[in-house]
Design a protein around this motif. Sequence first.
Motif, short mmCIF file in Angstrom:
data_model
loop_
_atom_site.label_atom_id
_atom_site.label_comp_id
_atom_site.label_asym_id
_atom_site.label_seq_id
_atom_site.Cartn_x
_atom_site.Cartn_y
_atom_site.Cartn_z
N VAL A 1 0.94 -1.42 0.04
CA VAL A 1 0.02 0.03 0.21
C VAL A 1 0.84 1.16 0.04
N GLY A 2 2.29 1.29 -0.31
CA GLY A 2 2.86 2.29 -0.64
C GLY A 2 3.58 2.63 0.82
N GLY A 3 4.02 1.78 1.67
CA GLY A 3 4.41 2.30 3.01
C GLY A 3 5.78 1.47 3.05
N SER A 4 6.71 1.55 3.98
CA SER A 4 7.73 0.89 4.54
C SER A 4 8.08 1.12 6.08
N VAL A 5 8.82 0.23 6.62
CA VAL A 5 9.03 0.31 8.16
C VAL A 5 10.38 0.67 8.25
N LEU A 6 10.63 1.91 8.85
CA LEU A 6 11.85 2.61 9.00
C LEU A 6 12.39 1.92 10.03
N HIS A 7 12.05 1.56 11.42
CA HIS A 7 12.65 0.78 12.17
C HIS A 7 11.33 0.36 13.19
N SER A 8 11.67 -0.70 13.90
CA SER A 8 10.77 -1.09 14.96
C SER A 8 11.61 -1.82 16.04
N VAL A 9 10.74 -1.61 17.17
CA VAL A 9 11.08 -2.10 18.69
C VAL A 9 9.78 -2.97 19.19
N SER A 10 10.05 -4.08 19.21
CA SER A 10 8.84 -4.92 19.81
C SER A 10 7.88 -4.70 18.66
N PHE B 1 6.37 -1.81 18.38
CA PHE B 1 6.23 -0.44 17.95
C PHE B 1 7.00 -0.16 16.72
N TYR B 2 6.30 0.66 15.68
CA TYR B 2 6.89 0.60 14.31
C TYR B 2 6.94 2.22 14.06
N ARG B 3 7.98 2.68 13.38
CA ARG B 3 8.01 4.10 12.64
C ARG B 3 8.22 3.60 11.24
N ILE B 4 6.97 4.11 10.72
CA ILE B 4 6.84 3.94 9.08
C ILE B 4 6.74 5.13 8.24
N GLU B 5 6.93 4.95 7.12
CA GLU B 5 6.71 6.04 6.17
C GLU B 5 5.87 5.54 5.01
N MET B 6 5.04 6.42 4.88
CA MET B 6 4.05 6.13 3.64
C MET B 6 4.19 7.23 2.45
N SER B 7 4.02 6.65 1.45
CA SER B 7 4.44 7.75 0.12
C SER B 7 3.02 8.41 -0.08
N ALA B 8 3.23 9.21 -0.93
CA ALA B 8 1.97 10.26 -1.23
C ALA B 8 1.20 9.49 -2.14
N SER B 9 -0.06 9.69 -1.83
CA SER B 9 -1.30 8.89 -2.59
C SER B 9 -2.43 9.76 -2.40
N GLU B 10 -3.64 9.52 -3.04
CA GLU B 10 -4.99 10.15 -2.78
C GLU B 10 -5.44 9.46 -1.86
N VAL B 11 -5.06 8.24 -1.68
CA VAL B 11 -5.86 7.54 -0.28
C VAL B 11 -5.17 8.08 0.93
N PRO B 12 -5.92 8.54 2.14
CA PRO B 12 -5.28 8.80 3.10
C PRO B 12 -4.19 7.69 3.79
N ALA B 13 -3.13 8.14 4.20
CA ALA B 13 -2.09 7.17 4.78
C ALA B 13 -2.80 6.30 5.89
N SER B 14 -3.62 6.92 6.77
CA SER B 14 -4.04 6.25 8.02
C SER B 14 -4.99 4.98 7.64
N LEU B 15 -5.79 5.46 6.48
CA LEU B 15 -6.45 4.50 5.89
C LEU B 15 -5.68 3.14 5.34
N ARG B 16 -4.44 3.56 4.55
CA ARG B 16 -3.85 2.77 4.02
C ARG B 16 -3.05 1.71 5.44
N ILE B 17 -2.73 2.29 6.22
CA ILE B 17 -2.20 1.60 7.39
C ILE B 17 -3.15 0.50 7.86
N PHE B 18 -4.40 0.92 8.03
CA PHE B 18 -5.31 -0.08 8.58
C PHE B 18 -5.62 -1.17 7.60
N GLU B 19 -5.46 -0.79 6.55
CA GLU B 19 -5.71 -1.95 5.56
C GLU B 19 -4.50 -2.86 5.52
N ALA B 20 -3.37 -2.36 5.73
CA ALA B 20 -2.23 -3.30 5.82
C ALA B 20 -2.22 -4.24 7.16
#
Length: 304
Positions: A247-256, A258-277
């Motif tokens: 869905v156009g995202g990637s994990v920058l780093h994670s601990v247990s 907890f995830y820091r992720i980066e989402m690419s630009a898209s017409e679909v809101p990033a939060s919605l794509r994260i929930f889809e993933a």
Amino acid sequence: MPVAQVSGLTVKYGNKVAVQDLSCEVPEGCVGLLGPNGAGKTTLIKALLGFVPAASGTGSVLGHDIKSEPLQIRMEVGLMPELDCHIPGLSAVEYVAYAGELSGMPRSHAIRRAHEVLDYCALGEARYRNLETYSTGMKQRAKLAQALVHGPKLLFLDEPTNGLDPEGRDEMLELIRDISHDKNVNVIVSSHLLPDIEKTCDYVIVMQQGTVRRQESVSGIRAVSATQWDVELREAVERFGEALSSVGGSVLHSVSNFYRIEMSASEVPASLRIFEAAQASGAQIRSLRAAQRSLEEAFMEAIQ
């Protein structure tokens, strides 16, 4: 209107340059003067109060020039210095009242105010004890009381939690926050301790080697790219990263979990794509928010 401002300020001790060509504006509110030991924080405060002369540059505090009106500045501000400034043989009431008299208050008014500020600083029951019998925490609160006695418009606090145990430190930080946010007194907190600044201040000026490296609101300095998000899952799920990629995202780093992720630009809101993933990978999201760096991360970035 800024409560203090300097332009091109240079301060020297002999041949040693402590502050070099420094320019900054201090806004109203609670401002953190942050930097490692030796960064020039205390020297800047001394220059603003007229205790040390500027080799070059200009500055003002509360509209008063630091070169021509230092006494007027000191009458309108309060200073809690880093080093002890107690007078042996005096009780807390006598000490705080004396500070009020030095600021131009009549003695009767100064004594009345001394009782009030000592009560406020939780020293009411010990007000008649001599200062040399005080614990470190009590001495720090007595220094704060003498800085407040004359009702200053601006308060300088230089390393206010020095030597305090965790409980005493929390109490001091609560007092500082109450003074600045509930009593509407402008406060400048000079410290090398990031948690102290984070708990009390709304704006920060980062110093290193006698210069300003960054000045910004705490919320602004902690902000990161709008495309980055912090996600907490109920438990770590290995397939979550793969699902994000689709869905156009990637994990920058994670601990247990907890995830820091980066989402690419898209017409679909990033939060919605994260929930889809999350749904696709069988993960359960506990929290999702726009990413923020810690003040420590921002500080290290500024001084490096």
